[in-house]
Design an enzyme around this catalytic site. Structure first.
Site, PDB file in Angstrom:
ATOM      1  N   HIS A   9      30.895  55.238  38.369  1.00 30.07           N
ATOM      2  CA  HIS A   9      32.153  55.661  38.515  1.00 30.07           C
ATOM      3  C   HIS A   9      32.107  55.973  40.377  1.00 30.07           C
ATOM      4  O   HIS A   9      33.098  56.004  40.824  1.00 30.07           O
ATOM      5  CB  HIS A   9      32.563  56.678  37.926  1.00 30.07           C
ATOM      6  CG  HIS A   9      33.370  56.297  36.518  1.00 30.07           C
ATOM      7  ND1 HIS A   9      34.005  55.374  36.541  1.00 30.07           N
ATOM      8  CD2 HIS A   9      33.086  56.837  35.378  1.00 30.07           C
ATOM      9  CE1 HIS A   9      34.533  55.059  35.221  1.00 30.07           C
ATOM     10  NE2 HIS A   9      34.026  56.083  34.528  1.00 30.07           N
ATOM     11  N   HIS A  19      26.644  55.060  33.711  1.00 31.10           N
ATOM     12  CA  HIS A  19      28.094  54.788  33.635  1.00 31.10           C
ATOM     13  C   HIS A  19      28.576  55.900  34.770  1.00 31.10           C
ATOM     14  O   HIS A  19      29.578  55.380  35.686  1.00 31.10           O
ATOM     15  CB  HIS A  19      28.492  54.996  32.261  1.00 31.10           C
ATOM     16  CG  HIS A  19      30.003  54.699  32.187  1.00 31.10           C
ATOM     17  ND1 HIS A  19      30.596  53.651  31.751  1.00 31.10           N
ATOM     18  CD2 HIS A  19      30.913  55.816  32.290  1.00 31.10           C
ATOM     19  CE1 HIS A  19      31.952  53.881  31.625  1.00 31.10           C
ATOM     20  NE2 HIS A  19      32.273  55.264  31.926  1.00 31.10           N
ATOM     21  N   GLU A  20      28.287  56.987  34.627  1.00 34.88           N
ATOM     22  CA  GLU A  20      28.872  58.003  35.655  1.00 34.88           C
ATOM     23  C   GLU A  20      28.518  57.612  36.954  1.00 34.88           C
ATOM     24  O   GLU A  20      29.418  57.793  37.907  1.00 34.88           O
ATOM     25  CB  GLU A  20      28.430  59.412  35.059  1.00 34.88           C
ATOM     26  CG  GLU A  20      28.752  60.017  33.671  1.00 34.88           C
ATOM     27  CD  GLU A  20      29.987  59.536  33.265  1.00 34.88           C
ATOM     28  OE1 GLU A  20      30.841  59.752  34.421  1.00 34.88           O
ATOM     29  OE2 GLU A  20      30.257  59.351  32.092  1.00 34.88           O
ATOM     30  N   ASP A  64      30.907  50.129  33.125  1.00 33.29           N
ATOM     31  CA  ASP A  64      30.197  49.780  32.290  1.00 33.29           C
ATOM     32  C   ASP A  64      29.134  48.687  32.844  1.00 33.29           C
ATOM     33  O   ASP A  64      27.806  48.499  32.585  1.00 33.29           O
ATOM     34  CB  ASP A  64      30.794  48.943  30.942  1.00 33.29           C
ATOM     35  CG  ASP A  64      31.514  50.066  30.340  1.00 33.29           C
ATOM     36  OD1 ASP A  64      30.979  51.091  30.136  1.00 33.29           O
ATOM     37  OD2 ASP A  64      32.233  49.732  29.525  1.00 33.29           O
TER      38      ASP A  64
HETATM   39 ZN   LIG Z   1      33.847  56.190  32.592  1.00 36.84          ZN
END
Ligand SMILES: [Zn+2]
Length: 481
Positions: free
Chosen positions: A131, A127-128, A196
């Site tokens: 980003h 998830h990171e 996600d």
């Molecule tokens: Zn996040």
């Protein structure tokens, strides 16, 4: 998640006065997004603050090596497999992970321990990573003016510097973040949903169990209710809704089921973190009860051996390790613990022998290389340490730990010019150019240099002085802050 710095920054803008701070030149600010190069420069500046000034930074090469291996396996499965990333751990029992500008991804030790499988931990990292690859930080930061950026970055640095020691900053964060999150909610929902979705693809592509993502996030959310107003940091900065979890579950249900076994390194890392937590006697008790529940688990035995060593019970630690070595597959974790026990028993030569063998068996392991050089210096073999480290530096000239080891080895050898030259590289890599220049000036004055070494020192001195002038000029042009 980039939400942490950003949410933090926005909330703290209200709580703290603007503080002048040295910032890198941000480059082309005319465009709407922050350029990748500018993002990297800001990220590098911030990570140097964390790595060299934040007491909560976990300076553990073994664990760092593991999270980087895991992280890079995920990055390789992303649509930007060549993008720069580095992963690091913060000693903090709260459940949090965050992405800084430029691909620096931090994860709290509490989150590593809360993961019930390696796939769960990988899901948060995925998830990171998403980003970063989706350039969420650049898009948000790009919407701020350059002046706003400077203020935000200086606040971030101030906060990171204060985060481990000060309760005041914690309180300020908690007080300010609700409003900040609300004002950012438009971005938040979209960016979180995208992270996600992309994170799940990365998780699947890297061969992990995709169910790890909804299961971990759901457990995090269940945990929130117990905390009431004091939600885990990850959720405070990363609003997690039932809708998000339902979305993940939907996607996962259409993916192929795959049984994935955890790597033993995941277990060793968790056990090492447990063995190092709290008081030594309590860590021993904790790991004894875990081993009682899983008597055949090699990683629990490793954890107990490590806790016993910490408690000074070296014979028991050694016995536990010997048993472990008898029936667990070979692991650099076992060999490094073995060497630490030998060093604690003042058997430096034994530790060097063990690590020399380990280095041949695990040639790619950086942590084994550091441990070997350290053991050599401690046991009166600095020449061997210096030559081994020099060889590693050929391909890793930006490795601060290697330069630190070389400086120590040269000091032990009485080579004073070389010692200060190596120390100058340590400071330069840590971002302290004036200190680096000072070390080179000391190196010039030492009497043990030959003509060639002196010329090399002079050349490096000219380079670093020029770089320092360039940086100063950039900062002045950038706004005189
Ligand atoms: Zn996040």
């Amino acid at each position: 998640m980039m939400r942490r710095p950003l949410a933090l920054l926005l909330s703290l803008a209200l709580a703290f006065p603007v503080r002048a701070v040295d910032l890198p030149d941000l480059g082309d600010v005319g465009t709407s997004d922050l350029s990748t190069a500018a993002e990297r420069r800001i990220g590098d500046e911030i990570i140097r603050e964390i790595r060299w000034k934040d007491a909560a930074y976990l300076d553990d090469p073994e664990i760092e090596e593991y999270v980087n291996r895991l992280g890079h396996r995920l990055v390789a499965a992303s649509d930007k497999p060549l993008q720069d990333f580095d992963f690091f751990v913060i000693k903090d029992p709260t459940l949090n992970a965050f992405a800084l500008p430029g691909g620096h991804v931090g994860v709290h030790s509490g989150l590593i321990l809360a993961a019930q499988s390696e796939s769960e931990l990988a899901s948060v990292l995925g998830h990171e990573i998403a980003h970063v690859t989706q350039r969420h930080i650049a898009q948000i930061v790009g919407k701020q003016s350059q002046a706003g950026m400077a203020m935000l970055a200086s606040l971030l640095i101030a906060v990171l510097a204060a985060r481990s020691s000060s309760q005041v900053s914690e309180a300020a964060i908690a007080a300010g973040s609700a409003g900040a999150l609300q004002s950012q909610l438009g971005y938040t929902r979209d960016y979180e949903r995208e992270a996600d979705r992309v994170g799940l693809q990365v998780l699947e592509g890297a061969g992990f169990d995709v169910r790890g993502m909804p299961s971990f996030f759901e457990r995090l959310q269940r945990g929130t209710r117990l905390y009431e107003n004091n939600a885990p940091a990850y959720l405070r900065t990363h609003p997690l809704t039932f809708e998000r979890i339902a979305d993940m579950e939907n996607r996962v249900s259409s993916m192929r089921y795959r049984q994935v076994l955890d790597s033993s390194d995941f277990g060793y890392v968790q056990a090492k973190l447990r063995a190092q937590a709290g008081l030594p006697a309590d860590a021993v008790k904790d790991l004894e009860s875990r081993l009682a529940q899983q008597p055949r688990d090699a990683t629990q035995r490793y954890g107990l051996a490590r806790a016993l060593m910490r408690a000074g019970r070296l014979d028991e630690a050694q016995a536990m390790l010997d048993k472990l070595r008898g029936d667990a597959p070979p692991s650099s974790f076992i060999e490094q613990l073995g060497a630490e026990i030998l060093l604690a028993r003042k058997d430096g030569a034994g530790a060097v022998r063990l690590l020399s063998t380990a280095q041949k068996r695990f040639p790619g392991s950086r942590s084994v290389g550091y441990a070997l050089a350290d053991a050599q210096i401690l046991s009166g073999m600095p020449a061997a340490a210096a030559s081994g480290v020099r060889q590693l530096l050929n391909s890793r000239g930006d490795d601060v730990r290697l330069w630190q080891l070389l400086s120590r080895a040269d000091q032990a050898l009485g080579k004073r010019t070389a010692q200060h030259r190596a120390q100058a590289e340590v400071y330069a890599l840590q971002g302290s150019l004036p200190a680096a220049i000072e070390q080179l000036e000391i190196a010039r004055r030492e009497a043990d240099a030959d003509f060639y070494e002196l010329s090399a020192v002079d050349a490096r001195l000219r380079e670093l002085k020029q770089r320092y002038r360039d940086e100063k000029r950039d900062k002045e042009r950038f706004g005189g802050s």
